[in-house]
Each structure stands twice: as C-alpha cells, then as structure tokens.
Design a protein around this motif. Structure first.
Motif, PDB file in Angstrom:
ATOM      1  N   LEU A 128     -11.457 -15.854  -0.594  1.00  0.00           N
ATOM      2  CA  LEU A 128     -12.152 -14.963  -1.519  1.00  0.00           C
ATOM      3  C   LEU A 128     -12.362 -13.580  -0.915  1.00  0.00           C
ATOM      4  N   LEU A 129     -12.723 -13.560   0.378  1.00  0.00           N
ATOM      5  CA  LEU A 129     -12.903 -12.273   1.050  1.00  0.00           C
ATOM      6  C   LEU A 129     -11.573 -11.563   1.274  1.00  0.00           C
ATOM      7  N   SER A 130     -10.476 -12.333   1.310  1.00  0.00           N
ATOM      8  CA  SER A 130      -9.167 -11.751   1.560  1.00  0.00           C
ATOM      9  C   SER A 130      -8.625 -10.986   0.363  1.00  0.00           C
ATOM     10  N   VAL A 131      -9.056 -11.368  -0.834  1.00  0.00           N
ATOM     11  CA  VAL A 131      -8.507 -10.720  -2.036  1.00  0.00           C
ATOM     12  C   VAL A 131      -8.731  -9.212  -2.021  1.00  0.00           C
ATOM     13  N   PRO A 132      -9.976  -8.726  -1.830  1.00  0.00           N
ATOM     14  CA  PRO A 132     -10.137  -7.278  -1.703  1.00  0.00           C
ATOM     15  C   PRO A 132      -9.542  -6.725  -0.416  1.00  0.00           C
ATOM     16  N   GLY A 133      -9.511  -7.561   0.643  1.00  0.00           N
ATOM     17  CA  GLY A 133      -8.949  -7.112   1.907  1.00  0.00           C
ATOM     18  C   GLY A 133      -7.458  -6.856   1.845  1.00  0.00           C
ATOM     19  N   ILE A 134      -6.772  -7.488   0.893  1.00  0.00           N
ATOM     20  CA  ILE A 134      -5.339  -7.263   0.724  1.00  0.00           C
ATOM     21  C   ILE A 134      -5.067  -5.788   0.469  1.00  0.00           C
ATOM     22  N   ILE A 135      -5.944  -5.156  -0.308  1.00  0.00           N
ATOM     23  CA  ILE A 135      -5.767  -3.733  -0.620  1.00  0.00           C
ATOM     24  C   ILE A 135      -6.372  -2.860   0.472  1.00  0.00           C
ATOM     25  N   SER A 136      -7.631  -3.118   0.838  1.00  0.00           N
ATOM     26  CA  SER A 136      -8.326  -2.222   1.758  1.00  0.00           C
ATOM     27  C   SER A 136      -7.712  -2.223   3.150  1.00  0.00           C
ATOM     28  N   GLY A 137      -7.341  -3.401   3.659  1.00  0.00           N
ATOM     29  CA  GLY A 137      -6.795  -3.462   5.015  1.00  0.00           C
ATOM     30  C   GLY A 137      -5.374  -2.963   5.105  1.00  0.00           C
ATOM     31  N   GLY A 138      -4.632  -3.040   4.010  1.00  0.00           N
ATOM     32  CA  GLY A 138      -3.229  -2.644   4.077  1.00  0.00           C
ATOM     33  C   GLY A 138      -2.929  -1.345   3.364  1.00  0.00           C
ATOM     34  N   VAL A 139      -3.964  -0.512   3.155  1.00  0.00           N
ATOM     35  CA  VAL A 139      -3.763   0.705   2.372  1.00  0.00           C
ATOM     36  C   VAL A 139      -2.754   1.641   3.019  1.00  0.00           C
ATOM     37  N   THR A 140      -2.739   1.694   4.356  1.00  0.00           N
ATOM     38  CA  THR A 140      -1.779   2.568   5.030  1.00  0.00           C
ATOM     39  C   THR A 140      -0.356   2.146   4.729  1.00  0.00           C
ATOM     40  N   GLN A 141      -0.104   0.838   4.818  1.00  0.00           N
ATOM     41  CA  GLN A 141       1.248   0.343   4.536  1.00  0.00           C
ATOM     42  C   GLN A 141       1.588   0.492   3.057  1.00  0.00           C
ATOM     43  N   ILE A 142       0.594   0.338   2.186  1.00  0.00           N
ATOM     44  CA  ILE A 142       0.848   0.542   0.753  1.00  0.00           C
ATOM     45  C   ILE A 142       1.290   1.982   0.503  1.00  0.00           C
ATOM     46  N   ASN A 143       0.576   2.926   1.101  1.00  0.00           N
ATOM     47  CA  ASN A 143       0.922   4.327   0.914  1.00  0.00           C
ATOM     48  C   ASN A 143       2.284   4.660   1.512  1.00  0.00           C
ATOM     49  N   LEU A 144       2.611   4.044   2.650  1.00  0.00           N
ATOM     50  CA  LEU A 144       3.934   4.277   3.238  1.00  0.00           C
ATOM     51  C   LEU A 144       5.031   3.647   2.386  1.00  0.00           C
ATOM     52  N   ALA A 145       4.718   2.508   1.743  1.00  0.00           N
ATOM     53  CA  ALA A 145       5.701   1.899   0.842  1.00  0.00           C
ATOM     54  C   ALA A 145       5.946   2.803  -0.370  1.00  0.00           C
ATOM     55  N   ILE A 146       4.869   3.414  -0.880  1.00  0.00           N
ATOM     56  CA  ILE A 146       5.018   4.361  -1.984  1.00  0.00           C
ATOM     57  C   ILE A 146       5.866   5.545  -1.540  1.00  0.00           C
ATOM     58  N   ALA A 147       5.608   6.022  -0.325  1.00  0.00           N
ATOM     59  CA  ALA A 147       6.385   7.139   0.211  1.00  0.00           C
ATOM     60  C   ALA A 147       7.855   6.775   0.327  1.00  0.00           C
ATOM     61  N   THR A 148       8.135   5.556   0.799  1.00  0.00           N
ATOM     62  CA  THR A 148       9.521   5.108   0.942  1.00  0.00           C
ATOM     63  C   THR A 148      10.211   5.024  -0.413  1.00  0.00           C
ATOM     64  N   ALA A 149       9.483   4.497  -1.420  1.00  0.00           N
ATOM     65  CA  ALA A 149      10.068   4.370  -2.758  1.00  0.00           C
ATOM     66  C   ALA A 149      10.441   5.734  -3.327  1.00  0.00           C
ATOM     67  N   LEU A 150       9.544   6.709  -3.184  1.00  0.00           N
ATOM     68  CA  LEU A 150       9.832   8.045  -3.702  1.00  0.00           C
ATOM     69  C   LEU A 150      10.931   8.731  -2.890  1.00  0.00           C
ATOM     70  N   ALA A 151      10.907   8.528  -1.579  1.00  0.00           N
ATOM     71  CA  ALA A 151      11.895   9.180  -0.714  1.00  0.00           C
ATOM     72  C   ALA A 151      13.289   8.606  -0.898  1.00  0.00           C
ATOM     73  N   SER A 152      13.394   7.380  -1.454  1.00  0.00           N
ATOM     74  CA  SER A 152      14.717   6.769  -1.624  1.00  0.00           C
ATOM     75  C   SER A 152      15.588   7.548  -2.602  1.00  0.00           C
ATOM     76  N   GLY A 153      14.965   8.412  -3.399  1.00  0.00           N
ATOM     77  CA  GLY A 153      15.731   9.240  -4.322  1.00  0.00           C
ATOM     78  C   GLY A 153      16.113  10.587  -3.752  1.00  0.00           C
ATOM     79  N   ILE A 154      15.735  10.851  -2.483  1.00  0.00           N
ATOM     80  CA  ILE A 154      16.054  12.116  -1.809  1.00  0.00           C
ATOM     81  C   ILE A 154      17.076  11.833  -0.710  1.00  0.00           C
ATOM     82  N   ALA A 155      18.136  12.605  -0.661  1.00  0.00           N
ATOM     83  CA  ALA A 155      19.168  12.391   0.352  1.00  0.00           C
ATOM     84  C   ALA A 155      18.561  12.489   1.749  1.00  0.00           C
ATOM     85  N   GLY A 156      18.615  11.392   2.504  1.00  0.00           N
ATOM     86  CA  GLY A 156      18.059  11.357   3.853  1.00  0.00           C
ATOM     87  C   GLY A 156      16.556  11.222   3.901  1.00  0.00           C
ATOM     88  N   GLY A 157      15.883  11.172   2.742  1.00  0.00           N
ATOM     89  CA  GLY A 157      14.424  11.188   2.711  1.00  0.00           C
ATOM     90  C   GLY A 157      13.776  10.020   3.424  1.00  0.00           C
TER      91      GLY A 157
END
Length: 519
Positions: free
Chosen positions: A235-264
C-alpha cells in the motif's frame, strides 16, 4: 559510523563506479558515437532502469526500509528478517511475471517509450531486440535493491555501494571484446553491450546475496505470502512508485521526446552520464544513508537528533553539489572534449551535448535537495505527499518539454527536466517547514551564503582560465594530451580556489571537514 562518514563511504564507492563509468562511456562513444546503434542501446538500458526505479528502488525500498528499520529496532533481527523474506518473495515473483510480459509486448512498448523510432525501422527493430536482452536486468536489480536496503538498515553500506562497479567492469569488458573482434559501429556491438548489462545484473545480485548472508540476513525468496506487513508495504509502495522514481520518469519522458530528434537520445545520454556523477556521489549517497538514519531516530523519539542529521546532510550536500553544478556549466565543453571527443564521437557531437549538460546541471542542486527531504517523509511512513508533488513535477516536465523543445531542440528537454526538479524540491522543502518536520539551524543559515561566495569565486577562476589561457587546448587539432592538461589545470584551480575561499570565509574549514569524516 556517523551519517556523513557513512555517506562518504557510499559516495566513495559511487565515485569509483562512476570513474569506471567514464571509461565505459568513453569506449561506447569511441565505438558507437551518436549513431543509430548507440541510440538503440541507450533506449534499451533506459527502460529496465526506469522500471527498476519505479518498482524496486523508488517504491519497495522507500516503503520497505523504514518498516524493516522499525522491526530491527523494536522487535529484533529474527522478526525483521522474516519480514524481509516475505517481501522478497512477493517482489521476486512479481518481477518474474512482469519481465516475461514486458518482453513479449516489447514491440508495442517501444512505440510508447521511443515514438520517434517508428519512422526509423532499423533503429526501432534493434531497440526492441536489445531491450528484450536487457530486460531481465530489471528483475535482477530489483532483488539487488532489496538486499541493499537490508544491508543499509544494518549499517553496512559498503557492499551495496560497491555492487554497481560490476556493471561498469562487465560493460567495459564486452565493449573491448567487441572492439578486439573488429565489430565496430554495428548492431553486433550493441548486442554485446546488452548481454553485458544482463550479465552484470546476475553478478550484482549474487554479490549482494552473499553479503547479506555474511551479515546474518538469511533472506531467500519462496512462495509469495501477502501478510499484513507485506500488505502495508504494498500500500505504501503505490504512491512511492511515482515519488521515488520521478527522476527516471522524467528522463523517460526526455528520451521519448528526444527519439524524434536526430541524435537527440545520444546527446541527452552523454550529458546525463556526466550530470549523474556528482548526483550519485553526493545526493544519492546521502539519501541512501539518511533514510535508515532518520527512521531509527524517529523510532527512538529522538526528534532533535533527526533534525540535526538532516541539517548536517543538507549542509554537506550543498557544500559539494553547488560547486559541481557550477563546474559542469562553466567547463562543460573542456570536460566533454577530453572525455568523449574521440573515434566516432565528433566535435559537432561535443557542441551539441555541451548546452544539454549545462541545462541538466542547473537542476543538480534541486535533485540533491529532493534526495535529502524525501527521506523525511518516508521515515514517517508518508509516501502520499511526495507522490502528489511528483505527479505535479511530471506534469510540469511534460508541459515545459513540449514548449521548450520547439525553441531549444534537445537542450529544451534537458532544461525542462531541471525546471521540474526545482518544482519538486521546493514543494518538499516548503511542506517540511510548514509541518515542523524541518527547520534550518543557525549553523546552516550562517554557512549557506559563505558557500555561495566560495562557488562564485571558483566559477570566476575557471571561466577566466578557460577564456584567457587554455582556450587553445581545445582548438581543432590540439590533441588529447593538450585537452587533458587543460582540464587537469582547470580542475586543480577550481578545487584550490573553492576550498581556500571556503576555509577563509568559514563555509567549511579543512580541519573540520577531516574531523567530520573521521567521527
């Protein structure tokens, strides 16, 4: 062992790991550069790292460590280890199922995590293949993360801090083997690297398993049982999935957007690797030590001791993080030129990565502050508040990324990540102050402006040296030796000017620093 000495132990091994990581990234840059094989491999290792941060380090550990520390402190080691076995059994079986399903549906997952690859058939197909090879690393590292939490709660930080070194050693070895076999910048080299990642996961898990056994923790997975304590972790892990991994979530978003840029994707990867060095050595190391420390002190009703630990952690972290961020901004190009600009990595790649590195560095203090203030919530078994802030952070990151990428290309994505990090850090700080969970003591309030003055002096010295004296060391044709000499001179001048100014102003006297680490 004191908080800061424990953090120095973790940070020291993290530094060794990151230095090996430099060698690893140099070899990858030399062999693959920023081409399609490099981008496919970087996405392949990003996905399991994202889910590892969410399901293991970000969720289970932030919920597991405080409860394990409480049982250890209040009910003894037998109860604590029995609890750990139950949690490990659930985690192991869940990871086995999740990894199997993810590997099957990987072609569809790739459309979500690297949508720009759908127009690049060669890159897309290789990314799917390499991600399937890498994905077992998620399950292996999830178990490794839990063993790390057990050892850290027992006050044994060395093995968990040293384990990541194995990843870099293995990847360096397979990269050299691919080079020796003459594979060069081909998909086969990408496959070697992917298999190396999974092999390193096996070795790290075995290393931590043996270390836990030697520490007296007889913890092995079995059939899953959802006990009341395990249910509480879930139960405590459910909110922790977002809060503890926010850095990786943001980097995943960055990777998704950068995949449309040559070399991004590659540009952001190389910038992130340099940015992660001070974050891992300082911010993550202190965060790892601070969570079990706060949990034990709050369990013992030592509120003042917990407050003092957080103040000293904040003071020490900013003393090291602020100059690191300034250095990455001021001398980012000399660092990139010296470390990466060889073989398939060109001058154009250096010029593309340099502003992205500066954009990430702007957020470095914020990421470190998050690592210090989040444990204060987790130690009180409050995972919901950081979750809400993390959700807001992800929203800010997405909006800022879509706006800034139009004007700044891949640099806008990196800058959006830093803006989101500051939003998260400030929200945590303001809430901690408002709830009375934290207050800056007189010592910290006195030293912060002195640290800022010391950083300004250091940045000025390095900028003047680079502009007036060493600019020629990074001209076309100057060579690696000249670049290395210039970088060493810049680093030596920066370190000397910073610590001298800090000593004179009283930001942190050298004798005091030595005594702190010995204590």
């Amino acid at each position: 062992m004191s908080l800061l000495k424990s953090a120095a132990t973790v940070g020291g091994f993290t530094l060794i790991s990151r230095l090996f990581g430099f060698v690893r990234d140099q070899l990858i840059a030399f062999t693959l550069g920023t081409g399609f094989v490099a981008e496919a491999f970087f996405v392949a290792q990003r996905l399991p790292n994202l889910f590892r941060a969410l399901f293991a380090e970000g969720a289970f550990n932030n919920a597991f460590v405080p409860q394990f520390a409480r049982k250890l402190e209040g009910e003894g080691s037998d109860k604590a280890f029995a609890f750990a076995r139950d949690v490990l059994s659930v985690l192991a079986n869940w990871m086995l199922l999740f990894c199997a399903v993810a590997m099957i549906v990987m072609p569809w997952l790739m459309y979500a995590f690297a949508p720009g690859f759908r127009h690049q058939d060669e890159t897309y197909e290789l990314a799917v293949e390499l991600t399937r090879i890498c994905f077992p690393y998620l399950g292996l590292m999830s178990l490794t993360a839990l063993f790390s939490g057990i050892l850290n709660s027992l006050g044994r930080f060395t093995a968990a801090a040293a384990a990541p070194i194995l990843l870099n050693i293995v990847v360096i070895s397979v990269t050299l083997l691919a080079w020796y076999l003459g594979l060069g910048n081909t998909p086969d080299t990408g496959r070697f690297l992917a298999y190396g990642v999974t092999l390193s996961g096996i070795l790290q898990m075995l290393f931590l398993l043996v270390s836990a056994k030697r520490a007296g923790a007889q913890v092995r997975p079995g059939l899953p049982r959802i006990t009341p304590d395990v249910k509480k972790v879930l139960l405590l892990s459910v909110p922790g999935i977002i809060s503890g991994g926010v850095t990786q979530i943001n980097l995943a978003i960055a990777t998704a957007l950068a995949s449309g840029i040559a070399g991004g994707v590659a540009f952001l990867y190389y910038a992130d690797r340099l940015f992660q060095l001070p974050l891992g050595v300082i911010g993550v190391a202190i965060g790892v030590v601070l969570l079990p420390t706060l949990s034990r002190k709050l369990r013992a009703n030592d509120t003042q001791g917990a407050l003092d630990s957080q103040n000293r952690a904040l003071e020490f972290a900013l003393f090291l993080t602020l100059p690191a961020a300034a250095a990455l901004i001021v001398i980012g190009r000399p660092i990139l030129h010296t470390v990466y600009e060889h073989g398939a990595f060109t001058r154009a790649d250096t010029l593309a990565v340099t502003p992205a590195l500066a954009a990430f560095a702007i957020g470095l203090p914020a990421f470190t502050l998050t690592k210090i203030f989040q444990p204060g919530f987790y130690a009180r078994e409050d995972t919901r508040t950081p979750m809400f802030f993390a959700m807001a952070t992800v929203a800010v990151n997405i909006i800022a990324s879509f706006v800034l990428v139009k004007y700044l290309s891949h640099v806008g994505i990196a800058l959006a990540t830093s803006i989101a990090a500051w939003v998260n850090a400030l929200a945590l700080i303001v809430t901690s102050l408002g709830r009375g969970h934290f207050s800056a003591d007189a010592r910290f309030r006195s030293r912060l402006p002195r640290i800022l003055v010391s950083v300004a002096v250091m940045a000025g010295v390095m900028w003047l040296m680079q502009a007036w004296w060493l600019n020629g060391n990074y001209a076309e044709g100057a060579g690696f030796a000249a670049a290395l000499r210039g970088l060493l001179a810049l680093m030596a001048a920066g370190i000397a000017s910073y610590f001298a100014t800090a000593h004179v102003t009283g930001a942190f006297r050298l004798g005091e620093l030595k005594r702190t680490l010995r204590r």
